[in-house]
Design a protein around this motif. Structure first.
Motif, PDB file in Angstrom:
ATOM      1  N   GLY A 267       0.824  -1.202   0.000  1.00 58.74           N
ATOM      2  CA  GLY A 267       0.000   0.000   0.000  1.00 58.74           C
ATOM      3  C   GLY A 267       0.854   1.244   0.000  1.00 58.74           C
ATOM      4  O   GLY A 267       1.509   1.558   1.001  1.00 58.74           O
ATOM      5  N   ALA A 268       0.911   1.928  -1.139  1.00 65.30           N
ATOM      6  CA  ALA A 268       1.681   3.166  -1.244  1.00 65.30           C
ATOM      7  C   ALA A 268       0.803   4.328  -0.814  1.00 65.30           C
ATOM      8  O   ALA A 268      -0.291   4.527  -1.339  1.00 65.30           O
ATOM      9  CB  ALA A 268       2.163   3.363  -2.683  1.00 65.30           C
ATOM     10  N   HIS A 269       1.299   5.121   0.159  1.00 62.17           N
ATOM     11  CA  HIS A 269       0.457   6.160   0.743  1.00 62.17           C
ATOM     12  C   HIS A 269       1.331   7.264   1.324  1.00 62.17           C
ATOM     13  O   HIS A 269       2.141   7.026   2.220  1.00 62.17           O
ATOM     14  CB  HIS A 269      -0.419   5.547   1.845  1.00 62.17           C
ATOM     15  N   GLN A 270       1.197   8.476   0.762  1.00 59.22           N
ATOM     16  CA  GLN A 270       1.863   9.665   1.281  1.00 59.22           C
ATOM     17  C   GLN A 270       3.356   9.439   1.505  1.00 59.22           C
ATOM     18  O   GLN A 270       3.906   9.685   2.578  1.00 59.22           O
ATOM     19  CB  GLN A 270       1.190  10.123   2.578  1.00 59.22           C
ATOM     20  N   GLY A 271       4.042   8.924   0.472  1.00 65.81           N
ATOM     21  CA  GLY A 271       5.488   8.808   0.526  1.00 65.81           C
ATOM     22  C   GLY A 271       6.021   7.554   1.199  1.00 65.81           C
ATOM     23  O   GLY A 271       7.243   7.384   1.307  1.00 65.81           O
ATOM     24  N   THR A 272       5.159   6.682   1.670  1.00 68.21           N
ATOM     25  CA  THR A 272       5.616   5.436   2.275  1.00 68.21           C
ATOM     26  C   THR A 272       4.922   4.268   1.597  1.00 68.21           C
ATOM     27  O   THR A 272       3.908   4.435   0.909  1.00 68.21           O
ATOM     28  CB  THR A 272       5.314   5.394   3.788  1.00 68.21           C
ATOM     29  N   THR A 273       5.469   3.080   1.788  1.00 68.53           N
ATOM     30  CA  THR A 273       4.843   1.856   1.303  1.00 68.53           C
ATOM     31  C   THR A 273       4.746   0.880   2.460  1.00 68.53           C
ATOM     32  O   THR A 273       5.766   0.526   3.067  1.00 68.53           O
ATOM     33  CB  THR A 273       5.646   1.228   0.153  1.00 68.53           C
ATOM     34  N   MET A 274       3.535   0.464   2.778  1.00 72.59           N
ATOM     35  CA  MET A 274       3.318  -0.510   3.835  1.00 72.59           C
ATOM     36  C   MET A 274       3.261  -1.897   3.213  1.00 72.59           C
ATOM     37  O   MET A 274       2.549  -2.121   2.240  1.00 72.59           O
ATOM     38  CB  MET A 274       2.023  -0.224   4.590  1.00 72.59           C
ATOM     39  N   MET A 275       4.038  -2.824   3.762  1.00 72.51           N
ATOM     40  CA  MET A 275       4.024  -4.211   3.317  1.00 72.51           C
ATOM     41  C   MET A 275       3.213  -5.031   4.319  1.00 72.51           C
ATOM     42  O   MET A 275       3.413  -4.904   5.528  1.00 72.51           O
ATOM     43  CB  MET A 275       5.448  -4.773   3.245  1.00 72.51           C
ATOM     44  N   ALA A 276       2.319  -5.850   3.808  1.00 73.70           N
ATOM     45  CA  ALA A 276       1.556  -6.755   4.669  1.00 73.70           C
ATOM     46  C   ALA A 276       1.545  -8.119   3.994  1.00 73.70           C
ATOM     47  O   ALA A 276       1.077  -8.253   2.863  1.00 73.70           O
ATOM     48  CB  ALA A 276       0.135  -6.253   4.881  1.00 73.70           C
ATOM     49  N   LEU A 277       2.106  -9.099   4.663  1.00 72.06           N
ATOM     50  CA  LEU A 277       2.199 -10.444   4.110  1.00 72.06           C
ATOM     51  C   LEU A 277       1.161 -11.332   4.785  1.00 72.06           C
ATOM     52  O   LEU A 277       1.272 -11.680   5.959  1.00 72.06           O
ATOM     53  CB  LEU A 277       3.604 -11.005   4.327  1.00 72.06           C
ATOM     54  N   SER A 278       0.114 -11.669   4.019  1.00 70.46           N
ATOM     55  CA  SER A 278      -0.925 -12.574   4.498  1.00 70.46           C
ATOM     56  C   SER A 278      -0.534 -13.987   4.094  1.00 70.46           C
ATOM     57  O   SER A 278      -0.125 -14.226   2.957  1.00 70.46           O
ATOM     58  CB  SER A 278      -2.276 -12.190   3.881  1.00 70.46           C
ATOM     59  N   TYR A 279      -0.660 -14.940   5.031  1.00 71.37           N
ATOM     60  CA  TYR A 279      -0.161 -16.277   4.753  1.00 71.37           C
ATOM     61  C   TYR A 279      -1.091 -17.328   5.348  1.00 71.37           C
ATOM     62  O   TYR A 279      -1.839 -17.066   6.293  1.00 71.37           O
ATOM     63  CB  TYR A 279       1.247 -16.458   5.320  1.00 71.37           C
ATOM     64  N   ASN A 280      -1.016 -18.515   4.768  1.00 73.68           N
ATOM     65  CA  ASN A 280      -1.789 -19.641   5.271  1.00 73.68           C
ATOM     66  C   ASN A 280      -1.099 -20.168   6.529  1.00 73.68           C
ATOM     67  O   ASN A 280       0.015 -20.704   6.462  1.00 73.68           O
ATOM     68  CB  ASN A 280      -1.882 -20.731   4.202  1.00 73.68           C
ATOM     69  N   ALA A 281      -1.747 -20.013   7.656  1.00 80.77           N
ATOM     70  CA  ALA A 281      -1.151 -20.392   8.939  1.00 80.77           C
ATOM     71  C   ALA A 281      -1.076 -21.896   9.136  1.00 80.77           C
ATOM     72  O   ALA A 281      -0.444 -22.361  10.089  1.00 80.77           O
ATOM     73  CB  ALA A 281      -1.944 -19.754  10.083  1.00 80.77           C
ATOM     74  N   ASP A 282      -1.696 -22.678   8.235  1.00 81.81           N
ATOM     75  CA  ASP A 282      -1.550 -24.132   8.290  1.00 81.81           C
ATOM     76  C   ASP A 282      -0.327 -24.601   7.504  1.00 81.81           C
ATOM     77  O   ASP A 282      -0.035 -25.804   7.462  1.00 81.81           O
ATOM     78  CB  ASP A 282      -2.808 -24.819   7.757  1.00 81.81           C
ATOM     79  N   LEU A 283       0.384 -23.650   6.874  1.00 83.49           N
ATOM     80  CA  LEU A 283       1.599 -23.970   6.132  1.00 83.49           C
ATOM     81  C   LEU A 283       2.844 -23.322   6.742  1.00 83.49           C
ATOM     82  O   LEU A 283       3.928 -23.919   6.736  1.00 83.49           O
ATOM     83  CB  LEU A 283       1.479 -23.508   4.675  1.00 83.49           C
ATOM     84  N   PHE A 284       2.693 -22.076   7.227  1.00 81.00           N
ATOM     85  CA  PHE A 284       3.851 -21.298   7.636  1.00 81.00           C
ATOM     86  C   PHE A 284       3.688 -20.764   9.058  1.00 81.00           C
ATOM     87  O   PHE A 284       2.577 -20.431   9.486  1.00 81.00           O
ATOM     88  CB  PHE A 284       4.055 -20.109   6.689  1.00 81.00           C
ATOM     89  N   ARG A 285       4.824 -20.629   9.741  1.00 81.77           N
ATOM     90  CA  ARG A 285       4.864 -19.947  11.027  1.00 81.77           C
ATOM     91  C   ARG A 285       5.106 -18.459  10.815  1.00 81.77           C
ATOM     92  O   ARG A 285       5.658 -18.039   9.796  1.00 81.77           O
ATOM     93  CB  ARG A 285       5.982 -20.518  11.905  1.00 81.77           C
ATOM     94  N   ALA A 286       4.718 -17.653  11.801  1.00 79.65           N
ATOM     95  CA  ALA A 286       4.891 -16.204  11.711  1.00 79.65           C
ATOM     96  C   ALA A 286       6.361 -15.829  11.546  1.00 79.65           C
ATOM     97  O   ALA A 286       6.702 -14.913  10.793  1.00 79.65           O
ATOM     98  CB  ALA A 286       4.305 -15.530  12.953  1.00 79.65           C
ATOM     99  N   ALA A 287       7.256 -16.539  12.225  1.00 83.80           N
ATOM    100  CA  ALA A 287       8.684 -16.213  12.156  1.00 83.80           C
ATOM    101  C   ALA A 287       9.225 -16.348  10.738  1.00 83.80           C
ATOM    102  O   ALA A 287      10.059 -15.543  10.301  1.00 83.80           O
ATOM    103  CB  ALA A 287       9.469 -17.110  13.114  1.00 83.80           C
ATOM    104  N   ARG A 288       8.760 -17.366  10.003  1.00 83.40           N
ATOM    105  CA  ARG A 288       9.223 -17.526   8.618  1.00 83.40           C
ATOM    106  C   ARG A 288       8.741 -16.375   7.745  1.00 83.40           C
ATOM    107  O   ARG A 288       9.449 -15.899   6.850  1.00 83.40           O
ATOM    108  CB  ARG A 288       8.741 -18.865   8.050  1.00 83.40           C
TER     109      ARG A 288
END
Length: 310
Positions: A267-288
């Protein structure tokens, strides 16, 4: 009177609305509220047509030669056995696809965000193309694939009069990145740019029609054609909106669901870009997933400094 806080929640089914529509609805709601406070009729521009008119037009278009040509393009572009993007997983993949999700987010630093935009301008590309090429490289390193399909949504509002309509215009296309020949990042970015522009020119035919035409071998544990989606949105609007005697603040509602193995929201907004990684929690841990965002940032640091490196 004491200050009071109100919460307004609006739920729309995706079949009748997309992200662009939410902005339109919020704007019209605020303008209507302001007019009501001031005792006047809201000053809303007339719409040239309604969404039902667009739907009827699209139905006719889908039975014409232009739609056939676009389907033929996707048959050629996505021909053969599309690679499955298998990333290192923390848990055994369920036999049937699940949708239990998690979310990791962080902003790109302002200097790095600026360098991404500078590189994009220098290469004649958009920031989305640069970010997609960099993230695809991360996926390439983790999966070992040189042929790597990634999905991305398109707004679908390329016809006059659709900019102010509330409706589901959004569509999905597949960008099949090519890492053969050990390209430099500048070369990879030019490949990504060319593929994206081709996809946009053939983005009118609905994604479900493309899937039907290709009729890929189905796996109940995965989505067809691609398993990873990159969603880029650029907004110039403010999250704080002023109204008579009322301060309005928009709040994102996070849903613990993942439609795909991974979805990278940018999401590019007012000079910054926010990254949000949505993931399948039955495949990956948050740390990965935290580590993957760190790898993505490291790649961006490297390629914006030396885009000529292999």
């Amino acid at each position: 009177a004491a200050a009071r806080r109100h919460h307004l929640g609006i739920t729309l089914h995706h079949i009748v609305s997309d992200g662009w529509s939410v902005g339109l609805l919020a704007n019209e709601l605020l303008r209507t509220y302001e007019a009501a406070v001031q005792g006047r009729e809201p000053d809303l521009p007339p719409l040239p047509f309604q969404f039902r008119d667009y739907a009827a037009w699209e139905e006719r278009w889908l039975n014409g030669s232009a739609a056939t040509q676009q389907v033929d393009y996707w048959r050629e572009r996505l021909a053969g056995s599309l690679p499955v993007v298998d990333l290192p997983e923390d848990f055994d993949r369920p036999r049937f696809q699940t949708f239990r999700g998690g979310l990791q987010r962080r902003p790109l630093s302002t200097p790095l965000n600026g360098r991404v935009r500078e590189l994009s301008r220098a290469q004649g590309a958009t920031p989305f193309m640069t970010l997609l090429a960099a993230f695809s490289f991360v996926l390439h390193r983790l999966s070992g694939l040189e042929d790597l399909p990634v999905g991305t949504p398109v707004a679908g509002r390329n016809r006059a009069g659709t900019e102010q309509l509330i409706g589901a215009f959004i569509n999905t296309v597949v960008i099949r990145s090519d890492f053969r020949g050990n390209p430099t990042f500048a070369e990879l970015l030019q490949r990504t740019r060319s593929l994206a522009l081709e996809a946009y020119r053939n983005a009118d035919v609905p994604f479900d029609r493309v899937v039907d035409a290709l009729n890929p071998r189905r796996d109940p544990g995965r989505t067809p054609l691609f398993q990873i989606l990159v969603n880029y949105q650029e907004s110039g609007a403010s999250d704080r909106l002023e109204l008579p005697d009322l301060a309005v603040e928009l709040h994102a509602v996070e849903v613990a669901m993942s439609k795909f193995d991974l979805t990278l929201y940018l999401g590019a907004h007012q000079g910054t870009t926010m990254m949000a990684l949505s993931y399948n929690a039955d495949l990956f841990r948050a740390a990965r997933m935290e580590e993957m965002l760190s790898q993505f940032e490291q790649v961006l640091e490297a390629v914006t400094t030396r885009p000529d490196r292999p």
